[in-house]
Scaffold this active site. Structure first.
Site, PDB file in Angstrom:
ATOM      1  CG  ASP A  52      -0.815   8.961 -10.573  1.00 47.77           C
ATOM      2  OD1 ASP A  52      -1.909   9.576 -10.603  1.00 47.77           O
ATOM      3  OD2 ASP A  52      -0.335   8.382 -11.567  1.00 47.77           O
ATOM      4  CG  ASP A  90      -1.769   1.183   1.394  1.00 40.96           C
ATOM      5  OD1 ASP A  90      -1.447   2.239   0.798  1.00 40.96           O
ATOM      6  OD2 ASP A  90      -2.788   1.078   2.082  1.00 40.96           O
TER       7      ASP A  90
HETATM    8  N1  SAM Z   1       1.589   6.435 -11.481  1.00 45.97           N
HETATM    9  C1  SAM Z   1       1.260   5.653 -12.672  1.00 45.97           C
HETATM   10  C2  SAM Z   1       1.787   6.384 -13.897  1.00 45.97           C
HETATM   11  O1  SAM Z   1       1.883   7.624 -13.877  1.00 45.97           O
HETATM   12  O2  SAM Z   1       2.136   5.734 -14.866  1.00 45.97           O
HETATM   13  C3  SAM Z   1      -0.214   5.397 -12.799  1.00 45.97           C
HETATM   14  C4  SAM Z   1      -0.859   4.886 -11.543  1.00 45.97           C
HETATM   15  S1  SAM Z   1      -2.568   4.569 -11.635  1.00 45.97           S
HETATM   16  C5  SAM Z   1      -3.290   6.140 -11.755  1.00 45.97           C
HETATM   17  C6  SAM Z   1      -2.927   4.099  -9.979  1.00 45.97           C
HETATM   18  C7  SAM Z   1      -2.391   2.720  -9.590  1.00 45.97           C
HETATM   19  O3  SAM Z   1      -2.467   2.581  -8.173  1.00 45.97           O
HETATM   20  C8  SAM Z   1      -3.195   1.547 -10.151  1.00 45.97           C
HETATM   21  O4  SAM Z   1      -2.333   0.700 -10.856  1.00 45.97           O
HETATM   22  C9  SAM Z   1      -3.768   0.829  -8.899  1.00 45.97           C
HETATM   23  O5  SAM Z   1      -3.801  -0.583  -9.054  1.00 45.97           O
HETATM   24  C10 SAM Z   1      -2.772   1.237  -7.846  1.00 45.97           C
HETATM   25  N2  SAM Z   1      -3.253   1.277  -6.454  1.00 45.97           N
HETATM   26  C11 SAM Z   1      -4.505   1.511  -5.980  1.00 45.97           C
HETATM   27  N3  SAM Z   1      -4.496   1.633  -4.638  1.00 45.97           N
HETATM   28  C12 SAM Z   1      -3.195   1.484  -4.242  1.00 45.97           C
HETATM   29  C13 SAM Z   1      -2.523   1.569  -2.977  1.00 45.97           C
HETATM   30  N4  SAM Z   1      -3.197   1.829  -1.841  1.00 45.97           N
HETATM   31  N5  SAM Z   1      -1.189   1.400  -2.955  1.00 45.97           N
HETATM   32  C14 SAM Z   1      -0.487   1.145  -4.088  1.00 45.97           C
HETATM   33  N6  SAM Z   1      -1.068   1.071  -5.318  1.00 45.97           N
HETATM   34  C15 SAM Z   1      -2.407   1.250  -5.391  1.00 45.97           C
END
Ligand code: SAM
Length: 289
Positions: free
Chosen positions: A172, A151
């Site tokens: 993000d 997370d």
């Molecule tokens: N930062 C990436 C980019 O710019 O290429 C895009 C990220 S995308 C908007 C958000 C990602 O966060 C998704 O792949 C989702 O599976 C993941 N996600 C959701 N909740 C999360 C958490 N609590 N911790 C880590 N990853 C998480």
């Protein structure tokens, strides 16, 4: 967790986030000492844009033509946008994409990895099982990079302060949770308690539902250090677009970075317009003291 970044990769919001992130990375690199780049919500790292062209069972219009697609053939791009497009083209070519159009797009962990120096280090977190598996595969042989099925908010607690004593944290999230703004505000506050000089870059959408104005007001009142806001609206207020724009909140921005960001905000603000009435804007949310 239903969100898949694949359908949005390379869209206007990715362009805004990634093109402005690059000068912020370069800003931190003005100092010789290395830093940790912590990507709390990393995604899968590499996106095959041909998949979003083909669509899925839900029939969607691909989003990248109105994002990276609008910059692909442009010449004389201002400063850091030129470097950003160059990096995307290099990445595209590395995976066999042709030069006529974008086929492979680098997510934030790849963009960071391509721009970090020997003394910098990447840690990327991704909670979704399949996305994490793809990310792990991508970074298996990369030096100075680690990936974590964690997370991202908890990672801020676990990884700050890093041994380098300098950090740039990209947050993000997919904004699926109702309390995403509250979670990320708490995470930034906790990160700042652990490391008051760390730089945080937070991406957020401009939608009716997201209430980003309330988020920014609460954020400013929470006693934050100097923070810049760079927002783009791709359409005017009355637009029926679900996501009318997006913003980047930059906490503890590198010194004098606004001079580097201003021309990019103006250029992209115009270039990414989809309906009349939008534009780019850069302002201090919490001014420098
Ligand atoms: N930062 C990436 C980019 O710019 O290429 C895009 C990220 S995308 C908007 C958000 C990602 O966060 C998704 O792949 C989702 O599976 C993941 N996600 C959701 N909740 C999360 C958490 N609590 N911790 C880590 N990853 C998480």
């Amino acid at each position: 967790m239903n969100y898949r970044h694949q359908y949005h990769a390379g869209n206007f919001a990715d362009v805004w986030k990634h093109a402005l992130l690059l000068p912020i990375i370069r800003g931190l690199q003005r100092k010789e000492k290395g830093f940790l780049f912590l990507d709390t919500h990393a995604g899968r790292g590499k996106y095959d844009l041909r998949q979003s062209l083909r669509g899925d069972s839900l029939e969607r219009k691909p989003e990248f033509p109105d994002g990276i697609g609008r910059l692909w053939r442009e010449e004389n791009l201002p400063g850091a946008i030129g470097e950003y497009v160059w990096l995307v083209k290099d990445f595209n070519a590395r995976f066999g994409g042709g030069s006529d159009a974008a086929e492979f797009y680098p997510g934030s962990p790849w963009l960071a990895q391509m721009s970090l120096r020997e003394q910098d280090r990447l840690a990327a977190c991704e909670l979704h099982e399949e996305e994490f598996a793809a990310l792990k595969y991508e970074f298996e042989y990369e030096k100075r990079a680690s990936v974590h099925p964690l997370d991202g908010y908890k990672a801020i607690r676990a990884m700050l302060p890093p041994m380098e004593k300098r950090a740039l944290v990209l947050i993000d999230p997919p904004y699926e949770a109702q309390n995403e703004f509250a979670q990320l505000t708490d995470a930034v506050l906790e990160g700042l308690r652990r490391m008051p000089a760390a730089t945080f870059v937070v991406w957020y959408p401009l939608t009716e539902r997201a209430r980003s104005d309330a988020f920014l007001a609460t954020f400013a009142e929470a006693g934050m250090p100097p923070s810049l806001v760079a927002e783009v609206a791709i359409a005017g207020d009355g637009s029926s677009l679900k996501m009318r724009g997006c913003g980047l909140l930059v906490v503890n921005p590198p010194w004098k970075i606004q001079a580097d960001l201003q021309p990019l905000v103006e250029y992209l603000g115009e270039k990414l317009q989809q309906q009349p009435g939008g534009g780019g804007r850069l302002r201090w949310l919490v001014p420098e003291r």
